[in-house]
Design an enzyme around this catalytic site. Structure first.
Site, PDB file in Angstrom:
ATOM      1  N   GLU A  79      11.387  -6.554   9.040  1.00  0.00           N
ATOM      2  CA  GLU A  79      11.922  -5.752  10.143  1.00  0.00           C
ATOM      3  C   GLU A  79      12.886  -6.581  10.982  1.00  0.00           C
ATOM      4  O   GLU A  79      13.797  -6.039  11.605  1.00  0.00           O
ATOM      5  CB  GLU A  79      10.783  -5.209  11.004  1.00  0.00           C
ATOM      6  CG  GLU A  79      11.207  -4.048  11.905  1.00  0.00           C
ATOM      7  CD  GLU A  79      10.036  -3.341  12.559  1.00  0.00           C
ATOM      8  OE1 GLU A  79       9.593  -2.304  12.018  1.00  0.00           O
ATOM      9  OE2 GLU A  79       9.558  -3.822  13.603  1.00  0.00           O
TER      10      GLU A  79
ATOM     11  N   HIS B 163      -5.395 -13.394 -10.384  1.00  0.00           N
ATOM     12  CA  HIS B 163      -5.826 -12.463 -11.422  1.00  0.00           C
ATOM     13  C   HIS B 163      -5.046 -11.154 -11.339  1.00  0.00           C
ATOM     14  O   HIS B 163      -5.477 -10.141 -11.900  1.00  0.00           O
ATOM     15  CB  HIS B 163      -7.329 -12.216 -11.300  1.00  0.00           C
ATOM     16  CG  HIS B 163      -8.140 -13.446 -11.528  1.00  0.00           C
ATOM     17  ND1 HIS B 163      -8.623 -13.812 -12.768  1.00  0.00           N
ATOM     18  CD2 HIS B 163      -8.516 -14.440 -10.688  1.00  0.00           C
ATOM     19  CE1 HIS B 163      -9.282 -14.955 -12.672  1.00  0.00           C
ATOM     20  NE2 HIS B 163      -9.228 -15.354 -11.414  1.00  0.00           N
TER      21      HIS B 163
ATOM     22  N   LYS C  19      12.596   8.647  11.594  1.00  0.00           N
ATOM     23  CA  LYS C  19      11.883   9.309  12.696  1.00  0.00           C
ATOM     24  C   LYS C  19      12.663  10.527  13.192  1.00  0.00           C
ATOM     25  O   LYS C  19      12.081  11.583  13.466  1.00  0.00           O
ATOM     26  CB  LYS C  19      11.656   8.323  13.847  1.00  0.00           C
ATOM     27  CG  LYS C  19      10.639   7.241  13.542  1.00  0.00           C
ATOM     28  CD  LYS C  19      10.135   6.528  14.785  1.00  0.00           C
ATOM     29  CE  LYS C  19      11.148   5.650  15.432  1.00  0.00           C
ATOM     30  NZ  LYS C  19      10.592   4.796  16.504  1.00  0.00           N
TER      31      LYS C  19
END
Length: 549
Positions: free
Chosen positions: A355, A386, A514
């Protein structure tokens, strides 16, 4: 803070030429040439942290040229600008002063000619008194019961930092149970509310403006749930507090503004855990441990702002990151903590870095023609071994890695920690030096097998090595050392943004989605077919409406 295109500096050109000479050099060769390589390319901070950057594809000449880049782009001036309260977040006309929140020296820091430290200290004192009342049981809920559970409702910087720190410091936690709700998906708040009792739960609503869609949706759902049991709205004040600056909206919600904890526009969300946003941390581990967290960060702030660049840990790590990102073409960095309590650390700095430095426009407003912020990801070891280490060891992408581990564990069960640390040490060695074909064939011979008969297997067991890593070894994960570690990464991010000529402290990239969501939301209120968007978005909305019934 100057606006200098890094690619137009003589240092950048020198680094490009140097890269041509370095790109085929192996770590094995570098270590073979210099028995004291570890001594030259490692440093200790405060006897609490060892940073080993010797397993990087660098020489003293590389570092010298990278340091020239820092000088030519006026990194020193940028650091001075931030610490002095200059409004370096120019697109929002704001100072950037998370360092003031942990300024334990209490020396004045001015914004617009006003010392911010008295207000910082006043909020800290207010949080101390409030937290002590909650933790001691002196604060009672509406039926007279003490608080047992705390639910932090926030998103982004109001969630990731406090959640990461409270998890990392679980060995220091008190009796209070901490819960974090961020996602606007109702499942998140619903699952948390199943675990808590309205008579003994405190909700912290973390939103500077008290208008953040996700946070306020969750806060109102929590309030509705609470009032189904409590009944009278006057009881809200006993069970809700606000981390905000909007006193009017806080009061209208039913929260006593005496329990509103302020912060300032010079505190960026992803740098806000040191502020009132950290109230959940204080409630979890106590005020004294929070002060230790601040103190560790403050020590790193002093190191960053006063240490010559050639010994400055955030600067060195930032420069090495630029070396891979901008010259080797590495697109990602992995953060790999070998400590289960640190399981949210990579996610926290995924936001912290991406960000901050995920920008394609420079400080002059022009599109850049070079790489800026890398993709950040990671999981705790040994789980990652793993899962995705296969690609790091034998894939075609260069993935520089930060390995982080404590020398002392909080849970000394049997030989668990020795096994964990043996993997920590082994992985960086394996990534650096690999395993040659000769060694693979010799292993087969030692097993009594004929390498000639195993030709179809041998290539798959070869490890090229030459994969770069930093190792950060902490004495122990304490509030102090964690504070220093977080600040180390914060300043690394700032250093890279300063050199790459981008604005690190705004985040306009979160806005468009938004805006469009606010436009689409009313369209979801009925079952009418939508035709106002592109065909894909129309198709998705209309199928959603058809399926929801």
């Amino acid at each position: 803070m100057k606006n200098i295109n890094p690619t137009q500096t003589s240092a950048w050109q020198a680094l490009q030429n140097h890269f041509d000479a370095m790109k085929e050099v192996t770590l094995a060769e570098l270590f073979a040439k210099d028995a004291d390589r570890f001594g030259k390319f490692s440093a200790t901070f405060n006897d609490q942290m060892l940073v080993d950057y010797s397993k990087n594809r660098i020489t003293e000449e590389t570092l010298s040229k990278l340091l020239d880049l820092a000088k030519e782009t006026d990194l020193a001036g940028a650091i001075k600008s931030m610490f002095s309260g200059e409004k370096i977040n120019r697109t929002e006309d704001r100072a950037v002063l998370h360092v003031a929140l942990r300024n334990r020296s209490n020396t004045p820091i001015l914004v617009d000619g006003k010392d911010v430290m008295p207000e910082v200290n006043a909020v800290l004192e207010k949080m101390k008194k409030f937290s002590e009342a909650i933790i001691s049981g002196e604060w009672k809920g509406y039926t007279g019961k003490p608080i047992t559970d705390v639910v932090n409702i926030g998103i982004g910087g109001s969630d990731l930092g406090p959640f990461m720190v409270t998890e990392a410091l679980r060995p220091y936690k008190n009796h209070l149970n901490m819960h974090f709700v961020s996602n606007v998906d109702g499942t998140h708040i619903a699952e948390v509310l199943k675990k808590v009792n309205p008579e003994s739960t405190l909700f912290l609503v973390a939103s500077k403006t008290f208008t953040t869609q996700e946070t306020m949706t969750n806060a109102h759902s929590a309030r509705d749930w609470f009032l189904k049991t409590a009944g009278d709205e006057k009881h809200v004040a006993k069970h809700f507090a606000a981390l905000s600056t909007n006193a009017k909206a806080v009061g209208e919600f039913g929260i006593d503004t005496a329990n509103m904890f302020e912060f300032w526009d010079w505190v960026g969300g992803r740098y806000s855990l040191w502020s009132a946003i950290g109230l959940s941390i204080i409630l979890s581990v106590g005020y004294d441990n929070f002060v230790e967290l601040l103190s560790g960060a403050h020590e790193m702030d002093k190191h960053f702002s006063t240490t010559p660049f050639e010994k400055n840990l955030p600067v060195l790590l930032a420069l090495i990151g630029i070396w891979y990102n901008n010259f080797f073409g590495a697109e990602t960095e992995a953060i790999l903590p070998y400590d289960q309590y640190m399981h949210r650390f990579a996610a926290y700095f995924q936001q912290g870095n991406m960000e901050s430095n995920g920008k394609y426009v420079d400080r002059n407003g022009n599109a850049v023609d070079y790489q800026t912020g890398p993709i950040i990801w990671g999981e705790p070891g040994t789980n990652g071994q793993h899962a995705f280490y296969q690609l790091i060891h034998q894939g075609t992408k260069l993935v520089p890695c930060d390995f982080i581990a404590p020398a002392i564990t909080h849970n000394p069960l049997s030989d668990h920690h020795q096994k964990l640390l043996s993997n920590f040490f082994a992985q960086t060695e394996a990534l650096a030096f690999g395993k040659s074909r000769d060694v693979v064939e010799q292993e087969f011979r030692d097993q009594g097998k004929d390498p000639a008969q195993l030709e179809n297997v041998v290539p798959f067991k070869v490890f090229e090595g030459n994969r770069p890593t930093n190792s950060i070894l902490l004495r122990e994960i304490t509030p102090f050392s964690l504070g220093a570690l977080i600040a180390l990464y914060e300043h690394k991010i700032f250093t890279q943004g300063a050199i790459l000529n981008i604005f690190t402290f705004d985040q306009w990239g979160v806005e468009l989605g938004k805006q469009l969501a606010n436009r689409i939301l009313p369209e979801l209120g009925d079952n009418k077919e939508i035709a106002s968007h592109d065909s894909s978005t129309n198709g998705l909305i209309n199928r959603y409406k058809a399926w929801r019934g």
